[in-house]
Scaffold this active site. Sequence first.
Site, PDB file in Angstrom:
ATOM      1  N   HIS A  33       0.830  -1.216   0.000  1.00 14.71           N
ATOM      2  CA  HIS A  33       0.000   0.000   0.000  1.00 14.71           C
ATOM      3  C   HIS A  33       0.869   1.272   0.000  1.00 14.71           C
ATOM      4  O   HIS A  33       0.786   2.105   0.913  1.00 14.71           O
ATOM      5  CB  HIS A  33      -0.932  -0.021   1.216  1.00 14.71           C
ATOM      6  CG  HIS A  33      -2.219   0.684   0.986  1.00 14.71           C
ATOM      7  ND1 HIS A  33      -2.368   2.025   1.202  1.00 14.71           N
ATOM      8  CD2 HIS A  33      -3.413   0.229   0.548  1.00 14.71           C
ATOM      9  CE1 HIS A  33      -3.601   2.383   0.926  1.00 14.71           C
ATOM     10  NE2 HIS A  33      -4.255   1.299   0.520  1.00 14.71           N
ATOM     11  N   ASP A  37      -3.627   6.956  -2.392  1.00  9.08           N
ATOM     12  CA  ASP A  37      -4.797   6.560  -3.178  1.00  9.08           C
ATOM     13  C   ASP A  37      -4.309   5.862  -4.443  1.00  9.08           C
ATOM     14  O   ASP A  37      -3.206   6.123  -4.923  1.00  9.08           O
ATOM     15  CB  ASP A  37      -5.616   7.800  -3.547  1.00  9.08           C
ATOM     16  CG  ASP A  37      -6.928   7.452  -4.216  1.00  9.08           C
ATOM     17  OD1 ASP A  37      -7.540   6.426  -3.851  1.00  9.08           O
ATOM     18  OD2 ASP A  37      -7.345   8.198  -5.130  1.00  9.08           O
ATOM     19  N   GLY A  38      -5.108   4.963  -4.970  1.00 10.81           N
ATOM     20  CA  GLY A  38      -4.814   4.337  -6.244  1.00 10.81           C
ATOM     21  C   GLY A  38      -4.027   3.048  -6.171  1.00 10.81           C
ATOM     22  O   GLY A  38      -3.591   2.531  -7.201  1.00 10.81           O
ATOM     23  N   ASN A  39      -3.861   2.484  -4.980  1.00  6.34           N
ATOM     24  CA  ASN A  39      -3.103   1.246  -4.853  1.00  6.34           C
ATOM     25  C   ASN A  39      -3.766   0.078  -5.577  1.00  6.34           C
ATOM     26  O   ASN A  39      -3.094  -0.708  -6.234  1.00  6.34           O
ATOM     27  CB  ASN A  39      -2.902   0.909  -3.377  1.00  6.34           C
ATOM     28  CG  ASN A  39      -1.998   1.906  -2.701  1.00  6.34           C
ATOM     29  OD1 ASN A  39      -0.810   1.942  -2.949  1.00  6.34           O
ATOM     30  ND2 ASN A  39      -2.578   2.753  -1.860  1.00  6.34           N
ATOM     31  N   ARG A  41      -5.919   0.212  -8.171  1.00  6.60           N
ATOM     32  CA  ARG A  41      -5.827   0.425  -9.622  1.00  6.60           C
ATOM     33  C   ARG A  41      -4.410   0.148 -10.116  1.00  6.60           C
ATOM     34  O   ARG A  41      -4.217  -0.492 -11.147  1.00  6.60           O
ATOM     35  CB  ARG A  41      -6.242   1.853  -9.982  1.00  6.60           C
ATOM     36  CG  ARG A  41      -7.737   2.099  -9.816  1.00  6.60           C
ATOM     37  CD  ARG A  41      -8.112   3.503 -10.258  1.00  6.60           C
ATOM     38  NE  ARG A  41      -7.501   4.532  -9.415  1.00  6.60           N
ATOM     39  CZ  ARG A  41      -8.059   5.053  -8.337  1.00  6.60           C
ATOM     40  NH1 ARG A  41      -9.251   4.636  -7.953  1.00  6.60           N
ATOM     41  NH2 ARG A  41      -7.444   5.988  -7.649  1.00  6.60           N
ATOM     42  N   SER A  43      -2.140  -1.775  -8.734  1.00  6.82           N
ATOM     43  CA  SER A  43      -1.817  -3.196  -8.649  1.00  6.82           C
ATOM     44  C   SER A  43      -2.517  -3.990  -9.745  1.00  6.82           C
ATOM     45  O   SER A  43      -1.957  -4.963 -10.258  1.00  6.82           O
ATOM     46  CB  SER A  43      -2.161  -3.751  -7.268  1.00  6.82           C
ATOM     47  OG  SER A  43      -3.540  -3.675  -7.032  1.00  6.82           O
ATOM     48  N   ARG A  44      -3.728  -3.579 -10.136  1.00  3.90           N
ATOM     49  CA  ARG A  44      -4.410  -4.263 -11.247  1.00  3.90           C
ATOM     50  C   ARG A  44      -3.706  -3.970 -12.573  1.00  3.90           C
ATOM     51  O   ARG A  44      -3.636  -4.831 -13.455  1.00  3.90           O
ATOM     52  CB  ARG A  44      -5.888  -3.899 -11.277  1.00  3.90           C
ATOM     53  CG  ARG A  44      -6.671  -4.595 -10.150  1.00  3.90           C
ATOM     54  CD  ARG A  44      -8.162  -4.387 -10.249  1.00  3.90           C
ATOM     55  NE  ARG A  44      -8.566  -3.014 -10.001  1.00  3.90           N
ATOM     56  CZ  ARG A  44      -8.754  -2.468  -8.800  1.00  3.90           C
ATOM     57  NH1 ARG A  44      -8.554  -3.207  -7.714  1.00  3.90           N
ATOM     58  NH2 ARG A  44      -9.141  -1.216  -8.676  1.00  3.90           N
ATOM     59  N   TYR A  69     -12.956 -11.885  -4.887  1.00  2.00           N
ATOM     60  CA  TYR A  69     -11.685 -11.189  -5.120  1.00  2.00           C
ATOM     61  C   TYR A  69     -11.161 -10.589  -3.817  1.00  2.00           C
ATOM     62  O   TYR A  69     -10.011 -10.816  -3.439  1.00  2.00           O
ATOM     63  CB  TYR A  69     -11.912 -10.110  -6.179  1.00  2.00           C
ATOM     64  CG  TYR A  69     -10.831  -9.066  -6.302  1.00  2.00           C
ATOM     65  CD1 TYR A  69      -9.645  -9.330  -6.985  1.00  2.00           C
ATOM     66  CD2 TYR A  69     -11.006  -7.795  -5.765  1.00  2.00           C
ATOM     67  CE1 TYR A  69      -8.662  -8.364  -7.117  1.00  2.00           C
ATOM     68  CE2 TYR A  69     -10.029  -6.822  -5.889  1.00  2.00           C
ATOM     69  CZ  TYR A  69      -8.858  -7.111  -6.565  1.00  2.00           C
ATOM     70  OH  TYR A  69      -7.891  -6.149  -6.696  1.00  2.00           O
ATOM     71  N   TYR A  70     -12.016  -9.853  -3.113  1.00  4.49           N
ATOM     72  CA  TYR A  70     -11.580  -9.231  -1.860  1.00  4.49           C
ATOM     73  C   TYR A  70     -11.257 -10.266  -0.788  1.00  4.49           C
ATOM     74  O   TYR A  70     -10.302 -10.109  -0.030  1.00  4.49           O
ATOM     75  CB  TYR A  70     -12.619  -8.234  -1.346  1.00  4.49           C
ATOM     76  CG  TYR A  70     -12.648  -6.953  -2.129  1.00  4.49           C
ATOM     77  CD1 TYR A  70     -11.501  -6.173  -2.276  1.00  4.49           C
ATOM     78  CD2 TYR A  70     -13.812  -6.507  -2.737  1.00  4.49           C
ATOM     79  CE1 TYR A  70     -11.509  -4.990  -3.001  1.00  4.49           C
ATOM     80  CE2 TYR A  70     -13.839  -5.326  -3.464  1.00  4.49           C
ATOM     81  CZ  TYR A  70     -12.686  -4.572  -3.587  1.00  4.49           C
ATOM     82  OH  TYR A  70     -12.704  -3.412  -4.310  1.00  4.49           O
TER      83      TYR A  70
END
Length: 106
Positions: A33, A37-39, A41, A43-44, A69-70
């Site tokens: 992490h 913000d945006g971790n 997105r 990582s994907r 998924y989560y």
Amino acid sequence: MEQLMIWYEQAQIENLHPIARAAMLHAIFVGIHPFIDGNGRTSRLLLNLELMKDGFPPIVIKMENRLAYYEALDKAHMKKEYDDFIELVAIEAEDSLNLYLSAINQ
């Protein structure tokens, strides 16, 4: 992040399957992490970049698979058990590949 890069280099040396490597890269990065913000997105994007580097199509986690998924991602992060997450990514990769192949066959 340095440990992630060491792991990544070792995963390449050991010829870890591309789907497993991509899924684990995603899960480990999310666990770090590094951004406010945006971790997720980011990582994907790493996941899909890693898949595409080895000839797999990019994947999209379907809405109906979001809870799984989560849960699998949480299990990977908390218990270092990646099998469920790798399997989920493999299923999504197969679905993406089937979608591409069906488009070609039409």
